[in-house]
Scaffold this motif. Sequence first.
Motif, mmCIF file in Angstrom:
data_model
loop_
_atom_site.group_PDB
_atom_site.id
_atom_site.type_symbol
_atom_site.label_atom_id
_atom_site.label_comp_id
_atom_site.label_asym_id
_atom_site.label_seq_id
_atom_site.Cartn_x
_atom_site.Cartn_y
_atom_site.Cartn_z
ATOM 1 N N LEU A 138 60.893 28.415 22.802
ATOM 2 C CA LEU A 138 60.808 29.971 23.475
ATOM 3 C C LEU A 138 61.772 30.298 22.888
ATOM 4 O O LEU A 138 61.326 31.639 22.582
ATOM 5 N N TYR A 143 62.237 34.865 22.660
ATOM 6 C CA TYR A 143 62.692 35.162 23.573
ATOM 7 C C TYR A 143 64.022 35.218 22.909
ATOM 8 O O TYR A 143 64.799 34.410 22.485
ATOM 9 N N VAL A 148 67.589 32.600 27.389
ATOM 10 C CA VAL A 148 67.518 31.078 27.285
ATOM 11 C C VAL A 148 68.609 30.191 27.509
ATOM 12 O O VAL A 148 68.024 29.026 28.368
ATOM 13 N N ARG A 331 61.839 40.772 33.183
ATOM 14 C CA ARG A 331 61.303 39.828 31.519
ATOM 15 C C ARG A 331 61.949 38.535 31.826
ATOM 16 O O ARG A 331 61.302 37.522 31.614
ATOM 17 N N TYR A 335 60.041 34.583 32.205
ATOM 18 C CA TYR A 335 60.040 33.537 31.279
ATOM 19 C C TYR A 335 60.026 32.028 31.950
ATOM 20 O O TYR A 335 59.597 31.362 32.319
#
Length: 359
Positions: A138, A143, A148, A331, A335
């Motif tokens: 990711l 991202y 993350v 966001r 995710y």
Amino acid sequence: MRYRIWLCALAVLCPLGCQHLGPGTIVEDRVAYDEAIAISWKEQTLLNIVKMRYFDTPFFTDIAQIVSGYSVGAQATPTPGFINGYFPGASFGERLIGSLPLQAAYIDRPTVSYAPQTRPDFIRNLTIPLPPTAVLYLMQAGYPVDLVFDLTLEAINGIPGRSFSGGQVRPASPEYQRIVQILRKGQLSGSVGMRIEVGKDKTQALVMFFRDPDIDPELAAELAEVRKLLRIDPAQRDVNIVFGTVRGGPNEITMATRSIYRVLSQLAVSVQVPDVHLAEGRAPPIGGDLAEERPRFTVLTGCKKPKDCFTATCYRGQWFWIDDRDAESKRTMAYLMVLLALADTGTKEPVPFLTIQAN
């Protein structure tokens, strides 16, 4: 005259038999169903986050199948009649009348099948740590590495990040914050990335690489600082990534990843709870340092459903929602949906279905 009545009936019914109803419904229904499923998944995910703030058990139900059935029909019944009375010179046919009542029916009968997510592989994937490959894939897909890592990592090479356990929030160590900050710069510049290497024995290894040559000297110095903080060889540009809780070797980075369940519990910390629920002990208080430089996820609460929200859910008579203007929270939710999709893998075994005919 009676033949005229039958001809009128055929003229009304024939166009219905020549039209195709199915192709038009694809255009009308596909996007509408897709949007409805997306809204439902966001609401279900938010509900489970809120439930974990109250130490309730999360539960997921999947939409296994949608069968949309349409039918259309029409019926015309000619009814002849005769005009009574005296009409000089009128023939029998001219005194004959009739009516043609037309009855049309359009039925939309969708059937929705629900499947509780009780498969052993789904439950297992919710509770076991994510593989480091899922985290770095990711990151490689664009991202933000800081988002993350903050959500999915407990520690990197033994350096602890921000976490929540036992009702207490533990802030990330300064070294961890500095590492994530520099890696984000490297990600934006393309100087940090990952790749898969296949060995001679066909085994795959996950490798993080640093591109130090021919880059901005300031960034090169910061990437060297990252290697120093991680206690890996300063000259090493390719480093193997493995799962672990303690520091690895000089050419290795260990990542202690979280499970999806742990990710949900981390996000539950950011759920605002009414004071009365805290006073009554319905939701536990959160201790520790809750201050953040920029909140990444915020769930608001109130007595009424807001008009302008990204997603909202009702729990224990209270509304909880994410503001549509809160880009960071939106966001983070996007995710999280990807992580849930990663958890829903493996062979799907037969599960009980609940089918509701939604007519």
